[in-house]
Design an enzyme around this catalytic site. Structure first.
Site, short mmCIF file in Angstrom:
data_model
loop_
_atom_site.label_atom_id
_atom_site.label_comp_id
_atom_site.label_asym_id
_atom_site.label_seq_id
_atom_site.Cartn_x
_atom_site.Cartn_y
_atom_site.Cartn_z
N PHE A 168 0.82 -1.22 0.00
CA PHE A 168 0.00 0.00 0.00
C PHE A 168 0.85 1.27 0.00
O PHE A 168 0.33 2.34 -0.30
CB PHE A 168 -0.86 0.07 1.28
CG PHE A 168 -1.88 -1.02 1.41
CD1 PHE A 168 -3.10 -0.92 0.75
CD2 PHE A 168 -1.64 -2.13 2.18
CE1 PHE A 168 -4.05 -1.92 0.86
CE2 PHE A 168 -2.58 -3.13 2.32
CZ PHE A 168 -3.79 -3.03 1.66
N GLY A 172 2.65 4.51 -0.38
CA GLY A 172 2.76 5.44 -1.50
C GLY A 172 2.11 6.76 -1.11
O GLY A 172 1.34 6.81 -0.15
N SER A 182 -5.24 1.86 -9.03
CA SER A 182 -6.36 2.78 -8.88
C SER A 182 -7.15 2.88 -10.18
O SER A 182 -6.57 2.74 -11.27
CB SER A 182 -5.80 4.17 -8.52
OG SER A 182 -6.78 5.15 -8.71
N TYR A 201 0.36 11.57 -9.87
CA TYR A 201 0.00 10.46 -8.98
C TYR A 201 -0.50 9.27 -9.80
O TYR A 201 -0.03 8.13 -9.64
CB TYR A 201 -1.09 10.90 -7.99
CG TYR A 201 -1.81 9.72 -7.37
CD1 TYR A 201 -1.18 8.91 -6.44
CD2 TYR A 201 -3.12 9.39 -7.75
CE1 TYR A 201 -1.83 7.80 -5.90
CE2 TYR A 201 -3.77 8.30 -7.22
CZ TYR A 201 -3.12 7.50 -6.30
OH TYR A 201 -3.76 6.41 -5.77
N LYS A 226 0.89 5.09 -10.85
CA LYS A 226 0.17 3.80 -10.85
C LYS A 226 0.29 3.11 -12.22
O LYS A 226 0.51 1.91 -12.29
CB LYS A 226 -1.31 4.01 -10.50
CG LYS A 226 -1.55 4.58 -9.10
CD LYS A 226 -1.06 3.68 -8.00
CE LYS A 226 -1.39 4.18 -6.62
NZ LYS A 226 -0.67 3.47 -5.55
P1 NAD Z 1 -2.51 6.36 3.25
O1 NAD Z 1 -1.68 7.58 2.96
O2 NAD Z 1 -3.48 6.42 4.36
O3 NAD Z 1 -1.55 5.10 3.49
C1 NAD Z 1 -0.32 4.96 2.84
C2 NAD Z 1 0.71 4.61 3.90
O4 NAD Z 1 1.98 4.43 3.26
C3 NAD Z 1 0.89 5.72 4.94
O5 NAD Z 1 0.80 5.15 6.24
C4 NAD Z 1 2.29 6.28 4.66
O6 NAD Z 1 2.92 6.72 5.85
C5 NAD Z 1 2.98 5.08 4.04
N1 NAD Z 1 4.08 5.42 3.12
C6 NAD Z 1 4.05 6.27 2.07
N2 NAD Z 1 5.24 6.25 1.45
C7 NAD Z 1 6.03 5.37 2.12
C8 NAD Z 1 7.36 4.90 1.93
N3 NAD Z 1 8.15 5.37 0.95
N4 NAD Z 1 7.84 3.98 2.79
C9 NAD Z 1 7.08 3.49 3.81
N5 NAD Z 1 5.80 3.90 4.03
C10 NAD Z 1 5.29 4.83 3.18
O7 NAD Z 1 -3.23 5.97 1.88
P2 NAD Z 1 -4.41 4.94 1.62
O8 NAD Z 1 -5.63 5.71 1.30
O9 NAD Z 1 -4.44 3.92 2.67
O10 NAD Z 1 -3.91 4.30 0.25
C11 NAD Z 1 -3.13 3.12 0.22
C12 NAD Z 1 -2.73 2.83 -1.22
O11 NAD Z 1 -3.91 2.73 -2.01
C13 NAD Z 1 -1.88 3.91 -1.85
O12 NAD Z 1 -0.91 3.31 -2.67
C14 NAD Z 1 -2.87 4.69 -2.68
O13 NAD Z 1 -2.27 5.32 -3.78
C15 NAD Z 1 -3.81 3.59 -3.14
N6 NAD Z 1 -5.16 4.07 -3.48
C16 NAD Z 1 -5.84 4.81 -2.57
C17 NAD Z 1 -7.09 5.31 -2.91
C18 NAD Z 1 -7.87 6.17 -1.93
O14 NAD Z 1 -8.80 6.86 -2.35
N7 NAD Z 1 -7.57 6.17 -0.63
C19 NAD Z 1 -7.65 5.03 -4.17
C20 NAD Z 1 -6.92 4.23 -5.07
C21 NAD Z 1 -5.66 3.77 -4.71
#
Ligand code: NAD
Length: 339
Positions: free
Chosen positions: A80, A82, A124, A149, A153
């Site tokens: 996850f 990112g 995504s 962003y 992906k």
């Molecule tokens: P979030 O920001 O709550 O969680 C991401 C976590 O990754 C955070 O805890 C952050 O501290 C950690 N992180 C980021 N970069 C890092 C790195 N280089 N090393 C270690 N940790 C790192 O985001 P989320 O909403 O839980 O999303 C999780 C994933 O799902 C992401 O990749 C996001 O792009 C993807 N996504 C999210 C959504 C959405 O709407 N929330 C939609 C489609 C895809």
């Protein structure tokens, strides 16, 4: 299985940790806490009744990533980690490309060096770009996205596909999420934006709890039933269950790369979501119609048929469930994990 969850302290990662543990997996978390709070870990341990090992470092650090894989053994990775804010990615694109791509490179390098074959990746719906016909289907090409962003992906999907072509013993799941909302029904973990929320549901929740004056609806002149944008909102609990199903499927499939949409297949407009949230809260919420936000598509929803057929997975929660759970979390934790 022993599963490394990157970004396991974040919104979707934390919910998935609960589902992985419930399904019998041993979970290890790696997170830099760049966009999450350490306080989530205690809540996760209370919910799961387990000690959850946590490694706090940035995955772009290849040496630390390599050391983690040397010190511990994993059967699979659910990735996850990112950065995810579309608007911010246009302001600091290099940070987005560097973080999202480098973190993936260093994880996949360590996996290959240590014989870990299974990876579930958070992609995504943004990869469908502006031209794909509705509903979005996994076989649509060419993938493209209008933000840096989203392009991270598209690029990571391509990188993983190339790695799997070079080593067909790898098993990669590319999960294309639609619009994740909602929280665990306990209200003890949830979405806790560190800044002004970029997404509708957390913004509405902060209006309802009094942290923001009002919601601005970005445009009501789109070609939709009520003029506001329609999205495929998926409850994060359903999404988390989709990860467990995808991980299970990776252990039996012969395909090095599998792509699955995780969505409900239904669109809900901004105003419909506002009114559903009002029902959950039990009062009207202040909102105002503003101009369109550049880059927003009028409508987006999934064809989830492939995930239904291949994962035996489908969504179970309604928009009212999404709102009720979000409100339970936000009202019990008005300032998020530090409130
Ligand atoms: P979030 O920001 O709550 O969680 C991401 C976590 O990754 C955070 O805890 C952050 O501290 C950690 N992180 C980021 N970069 C890092 C790195 N280089 N090393 C270690 N940790 C790192 O985001 P989320 O909403 O839980 O999303 C999780 C994933 O799902 C992401 O990749 C996001 O792009 C993807 N996504 C999210 C959504 C959405 O709407 N929330 C939609 C489609 C895809």
């Amino acid at each position: 299985m022993r599963v490394l969850v990157s970004g396991g302290a974040g919104y979707i990662g934390s919910h998935t940790v609960v589902h992985l543990v419930a399904a019998g997996h041993d979970v290890v978390i790696v997170d830099s806490f760049a966009n999450s709070k350490p306080a989530v870990i205690g809540r996760l341990e209370a919910l799961t009744g387990r000690h959850l090992p946590v490694h706090a470092f940035d995955l772009t650090d290849r040496d630390k990533t390599e050391r983690l894989f040397g010190d511990e053994s994993f059967d699979a990775v659910v990735h996850f980690a990112g950065l995810k804010a579309v608007g911010e990615s246009a302001r600091i694109p290099l940070d987005y490309y560097e973080n999202n791509l480098d973190a993936t490179f260093s994880l996949v390098r360590a996996m290959r060096r240590h014989g870990v074959k299974l990876l579930v990746f958070s992609s995504s719906a943004t990869v469908y770009g502006e031209q794909a016909p509705l509903p979005y289907r996994e076989d649509y090409a060419p993938l493209q996205s209008s933000s840096p962003y989203g392009r991270t992906k598209v690029m990571i999907e391509q990188v993983l596909t190339d790695v799997a072509a070079a080593d067909p013993s790898m098993r990669f799941a590319l999960l294309r999420y639609f619009n994740p909302v909602g929280t665990h029904p306990s209200g003890t973990i949830g979405e806790d934006p560190q800044d002004i929320p970029n997404n509708l549901m957390p913004f509405l929740a902060q209006v309802a709890v009094g942290r923001r004056d009002k919601l601005i609806v970005f445009g009501d002149d789109y070609p939709t039933d009520d003029g506001t944008c329609e999205r495929d909102y998926i409850h994060v609990e359903d999404l988390a269950a989709g990860h467990v199903a995808a991980l299970g499927r990776l252990t039996t499939t012969n395909s090095p790369v599998s792509v699955w949409n995780l969505g409900t297949g239904r669109g809900t407009s901004v105003l419909e979501l506002v009114h559903a949230f009002e029902r959950a809260v039990g009062r009207e919420l202040p909102y105002e119609i503003g101009p369109r936000r550049p880059g927003d598509l009028p409508r987006s929803w999934a064809d989830p048929g492939r995930a239904h057929a291949e994962l035996g997975w489908s969504t179970t929660k309604s928009v009212d469930d999404m709102c009720a759970d979000t409100w339970r979390w936000q009202s019990a934790n008005p300032m998020g994990y530090e409130g």
